[in-house]
Write a protein that holds these residues in place. Structure first.
Motif, mmCIF file in Angstrom:
data_model
loop_
_atom_site.group_PDB
_atom_site.id
_atom_site.type_symbol
_atom_site.label_atom_id
_atom_site.label_comp_id
_atom_site.label_asym_id
_atom_site.label_seq_id
_atom_site.Cartn_x
_atom_site.Cartn_y
_atom_site.Cartn_z
ATOM 1 N N ALA A 7 6.246 -13.670 47.960
ATOM 2 C CA ALA A 7 5.001 -13.720 47.195
ATOM 3 C C ALA A 7 4.988 -14.879 46.200
ATOM 4 O O ALA A 7 3.942 -15.500 45.963
ATOM 5 N N ALA A 8 6.137 -15.187 45.625
ATOM 6 C CA ALA A 8 6.192 -16.249 44.620
ATOM 7 C C ALA A 8 6.005 -17.637 45.225
ATOM 8 O O ALA A 8 5.742 -18.599 44.494
ATOM 9 N N LEU A 9 6.150 -17.750 46.541
ATOM 10 C CA LEU A 9 6.080 -19.065 47.183
ATOM 11 C C LEU A 9 4.825 -19.252 48.031
ATOM 12 O O LEU A 9 4.619 -20.343 48.571
ATOM 13 N N ARG A 10 4.023 -18.225 48.166
ATOM 14 C CA ARG A 10 2.859 -18.325 49.054
ATOM 15 C C ARG A 10 1.868 -19.376 48.580
ATOM 16 O O ARG A 10 1.285 -20.087 49.386
ATOM 17 N N GLY A 11 1.659 -19.449 47.292
ATOM 18 C CA GLY A 11 0.667 -20.384 46.781
ATOM 19 C C GLY A 11 -0.718 -20.045 47.320
ATOM 20 O O GLY A 11 -1.131 -18.889 47.368
ATOM 21 N N ALA A 12 -1.425 -21.058 47.775
ATOM 22 C CA ALA A 12 -2.757 -20.852 48.349
ATOM 23 C C ALA A 12 -2.699 -20.560 49.838
ATOM 24 O O ALA A 12 -3.744 -20.412 50.476
ATOM 25 N N LEU A 13 -1.504 -20.508 50.405
ATOM 26 C CA LEU A 13 -1.289 -20.233 51.835
ATOM 27 C C LEU A 13 -2.028 -21.229 52.730
ATOM 28 O O LEU A 13 -2.522 -20.887 53.790
ATOM 29 N N GLY A 14 -2.107 -22.463 52.282
ATOM 30 C CA GLY A 14 -2.722 -23.502 53.104
ATOM 31 C C GLY A 14 -4.228 -23.437 53.197
ATOM 32 O O GLY A 14 -4.819 -24.033 54.107
ATOM 33 N N VAL A 15 -4.883 -22.710 52.301
ATOM 34 C CA VAL A 15 -6.352 -22.659 52.309
ATOM 35 C C VAL A 15 -6.897 -24.049 51.999
ATOM 36 O O VAL A 15 -6.475 -24.708 51.042
ATOM 37 N N THR A 16 -7.817 -24.517 52.806
ATOM 38 C CA THR A 16 -8.408 -25.835 52.586
ATOM 39 C C THR A 16 -9.403 -25.770 51.428
ATOM 40 O O THR A 16 -10.292 -24.915 51.403
ATOM 41 N N MET A 17 -9.247 -26.686 50.476
ATOM 42 C CA MET A 17 -10.109 -26.713 49.293
ATOM 43 C C MET A 17 -10.601 -28.127 49.037
ATOM 44 O O MET A 17 -9.889 -29.098 49.301
ATOM 45 N N VAL A 18 -11.812 -28.217 48.530
ATOM 46 C CA VAL A 18 -12.405 -29.514 48.201
ATOM 47 C C VAL A 18 -11.804 -30.009 46.895
ATOM 48 O O VAL A 18 -11.734 -29.272 45.898
ATOM 49 N N ASN A 19 -11.366 -31.253 46.875
ATOM 50 C CA ASN A 19 -10.822 -31.853 45.655
ATOM 51 C C ASN A 19 -11.895 -31.853 44.568
ATOM 52 O O ASN A 19 -13.043 -32.220 44.806
ATOM 53 N N SER A 20 -11.506 -31.431 43.374
ATOM 54 C CA SER A 20 -12.470 -31.338 42.273
ATOM 55 C C SER A 20 -13.021 -32.696 41.850
ATOM 56 O O SER A 20 -14.039 -32.764 41.164
ATOM 57 N N LYS A 21 -12.364 -33.774 42.279
ATOM 58 C CA LYS A 21 -12.817 -35.114 41.891
ATOM 59 C C LYS A 21 -13.907 -35.657 42.799
ATOM 60 O O LYS A 21 -14.450 -36.721 42.528
ATOM 61 N N ILE A 22 -14.204 -34.967 43.896
ATOM 62 C CA ILE A 22 -15.266 -35.417 44.793
ATOM 63 C C ILE A 22 -16.311 -34.312 44.922
ATOM 64 O O ILE A 22 -16.053 -33.142 44.628
ATOM 65 N N SER A 23 -17.495 -34.687 45.354
ATOM 66 C CA SER A 23 -18.577 -33.719 45.517
ATOM 67 C C SER A 23 -18.442 -32.997 46.854
ATOM 68 O O SER A 23 -17.713 -33.437 47.757
ATOM 69 N N VAL A 24 -19.175 -31.896 46.984
ATOM 70 C CA VAL A 24 -19.161 -31.140 48.231
ATOM 71 C C VAL A 24 -19.766 -31.968 49.363
ATOM 72 O O VAL A 24 -19.312 -31.898 50.517
ATOM 73 N N GLY A 25 -20.788 -32.762 49.045
ATOM 74 C CA GLY A 25 -21.385 -33.626 50.064
ATOM 75 C C GLY A 25 -20.399 -34.639 50.603
ATOM 76 O O GLY A 25 -20.360 -34.900 51.815
ATOM 77 N N HIS A 26 -19.601 -35.232 49.718
ATOM 78 C CA HIS A 26 -18.583 -36.183 50.165
ATOM 79 C C HIS A 26 -17.514 -35.486 50.999
ATOM 80 O O HIS A 26 -17.013 -36.046 51.988
ATOM 81 N N ALA A 27 -17.164 -34.255 50.627
ATOM 82 C CA ALA A 27 -16.198 -33.485 51.415
ATOM 83 C C ALA A 27 -16.742 -33.211 52.817
ATOM 84 O O ALA A 27 -16.008 -33.278 53.807
ATOM 85 N N LEU A 28 -18.030 -32.922 52.894
ATOM 86 C CA LEU A 28 -18.658 -32.676 54.198
ATOM 87 C C LEU A 28 -18.565 -33.919 55.075
ATOM 88 O O LEU A 28 -18.263 -33.835 56.279
ATOM 89 N N LEU A 29 -18.805 -35.090 54.494
ATOM 90 C CA LEU A 29 -18.712 -36.338 55.261
ATOM 91 C C LEU A 29 -17.285 -36.606 55.721
ATOM 92 O O LEU A 29 -17.063 -37.060 56.849
ATOM 93 N N VAL A 30 -16.316 -36.326 54.859
ATOM 94 C CA VAL A 30 -14.913 -36.546 55.236
ATOM 95 C C VAL A 30 -14.550 -35.676 56.426
ATOM 96 O O VAL A 30 -13.950 -36.147 57.403
ATOM 97 N N GLU A 31 -14.923 -34.395 56.380
ATOM 98 C CA GLU A 31 -14.628 -33.493 57.500
ATOM 99 C C GLU A 31 -15.364 -33.937 58.767
ATOM 100 O O GLU A 31 -14.822 -33.836 59.875
#
Length: 325
Positions: A150-174
Motif C-alpha cells: 500500500a505504501a508504494l502503490r502511489g497513483a497506480l499508473g493513473v494517467t493525469m493531465v499535467n497541471s502546467k498545461i490545459s485540458v485542451g492541450h492534453a487532448l491534442l497531445v493524446e
C-alpha cells in the motif's frame, strides 16, 4: 435526382412503394443477421478472450513499471521515464506478436475504432472487443493493486493531465501520439505493401515507446483508453478521464482515414464504387439510375452482402483479422 417513373395508377404506385419498403426492411434485417453471424463461433470467442488476456498482461506488466519502490525514502528519485517507456513499448510488441494471429492484437479501443471506420471490423464485433479490452485492463490493474504494498502503490499508473498545461492541450497531445501509433499499425500491417521487412510488432512497440518518451510529462501518455480506464476504475480516480477516450479515439480515426483513404487507398473500393456511381459529361459522379427502384436497391445490397458471405472473417492479414459485414 431525375428518375424515369412509368405511368401507373395511384393504386399500382402504392403497391410498388409498399414492395420497396418491405424489400428494404428485409434487406436491413438480413444485413444485421450477417453482422452478428460470426459472433456465435468458437473462433470469435477465442479472439475476444485473446483480447482480454493480451490487455490483462499488457496492463499488469506495464503499470508495474510505474511503481516507485524507493517511494519510502526521504528523497525518492523521480520516475524513470526511459524505463516506463521501454516497458510499455516492449510489452505491447510482445503481446501483438503473441496474439496477432488470434485476435489481431488490437489491445486498444482506439485501434478497434480505427478498424471499424476502415471496414476491417464490424461494429457488432468491435463492441465485444472493447468490452474485453476494458475488462482485461481492470483485471490487470486490480492484480497489480493487490500484489503491491500500500505504501508504494502511489497513483497506480493513473494517467493525469499535467497541471502546467490545459485540458485542451492534453487532448491534442493524446490525439497526436495515438495518430502516430495507429498510422504505424496500418503502415506496417498493410497487405498491399511488398517492401516490408523486419517485425511489424516491434515497429508498433517502438511507436508506443516513442509516444511515451514524448508525452509522459504532458499527460502520462495513455494512447489507449483501456490502459487509462483500468487503473482509474480500480482507484476510482476519473479526473479528466474523458481526455483519454476522446483524444486517442479521434487520433486513431484520423490516422486510419488518412492512411486508407488519402495516402494508400484501396483500389478494390474504387471498383465497387464504380458499380454504383458513374461520371456524367460534366465530370461529376452521379448515382447509377435504374428504372426499377427495387432492382437498384437489390444490386447495391447484393454487392456488399455477396462479398461479406464469401469472405472468411478469420482468414485475414495481421491488420485485418475480422472482416466488416
Amino acid at each position: 435526382m431525375n428518375r424515369k417513373i412509368p405511368n401507373t395508377t395511384g393504386t399500382e404506385r402504392d403497391r410498388s412503394h409498399h414492395r420497396i419498403r418491405r424489400f428494404l426492411y428485409w434487406s436491413k434485417c438480413q444485413s444485421i443477421m450477417v453482422a452478428f453471424k460470426g459472433i456465435w463461433t468458437k473462433k470469435f470467442w477465442r479472439a475476444v478472450s485473446g483480447e482480454y488476456l493480451a490487455t490483462f498482461i499488457f496492463v499488469l506488466l506495464s503499470l508495474g513499471s510505474t511503481v516507485n519502490w524507493a517511494a519510502e525514502k526521504e528523497k525518492p528519485p523521480p520516475a524513470d521515464l526511459v524505463l516506463i517507456s521501454l516497458c510499455f513499448g516492449l510489452s505491447i510488441a510482445t503481446m501483438v506478436q503473441c496474439f496477432g494471429h488470434i485476435s489481431g492484437g488490437h489491445i486498444n479501443p482506439a485501434v478497434t475504432a480505427a478498424m471499424v471506420i476502415t471496414r476491417k471490423l464490424s461494429l457488432a464485433k468491435a463492441l465485444f472487443y472493447v468490452m474485453a479490452q476494458c475488462l482485461g485492463a481492470i483485471s490487470g490493474a486490480g492484480i497489480l493493486y493487490l500484489v503491491t504494498p500500500a505504501a508504494l502503490r502511489g497513483a497506480l499508473g493513473v494517467t493525469m493531465v499535467n497541471s502546467k498545461i490545459s485540458v485542451g492541450h492534453a487532448l491534442l497531445v493524446e490525439l497526436f501520439i495515438t495518430f502516430e501509433l495507429v498510422f504505424t499499425i496500418f503502415a506496417t500491417c498493410d497487405p498491399k505493401r511488398k517492401d516490408l521487412g523486419g517485425s511489424a510488432s516491434l515497429a508498433i512497440g517502438f511507436a508506443v515507446a516513442i509516444g511515451h518518451l514524448f508525452a509522459i510529462p504532458y499527460t502520462g501518455a495513455s494512447m489507449n483508453p483501456a490502459r487509462s480506464f483500468g487503473p482509474a476504475m480500480v482507484t476510482l480516480n476519473f479526473e479528466n478521464h474523458w481526455v483519454y477516450w476522446l483524444g486517442p479515439i479521434l487520433g486513431g480515426l484520423l490516422a486510419a482515414g488518412a492512411y486508407e483513404y488519402l495516402y494508400c487507398p484501396d483500389t478494390e473500393i474504387k471498383k465497387r464504387l464504380k458499380q454504383v456511381f458513374k461520371r456524367d459529361q460534366s465530370g461529376r459522379y452521379k448515382e447509377v439510375e435504374y428504372e426499377d427502384p427495387v432492382m437498384k436497391a437489390s444490386s447495391i445490397h447484393h454487392i456488399d452482402l455477396e462479398k461479406a458471405e464469401k469472405k472468411d472473417p478469420f482468414q485475414e492479414s495481421p491488420g485485418e483479422v475480422l472482416s466488416s459485414v
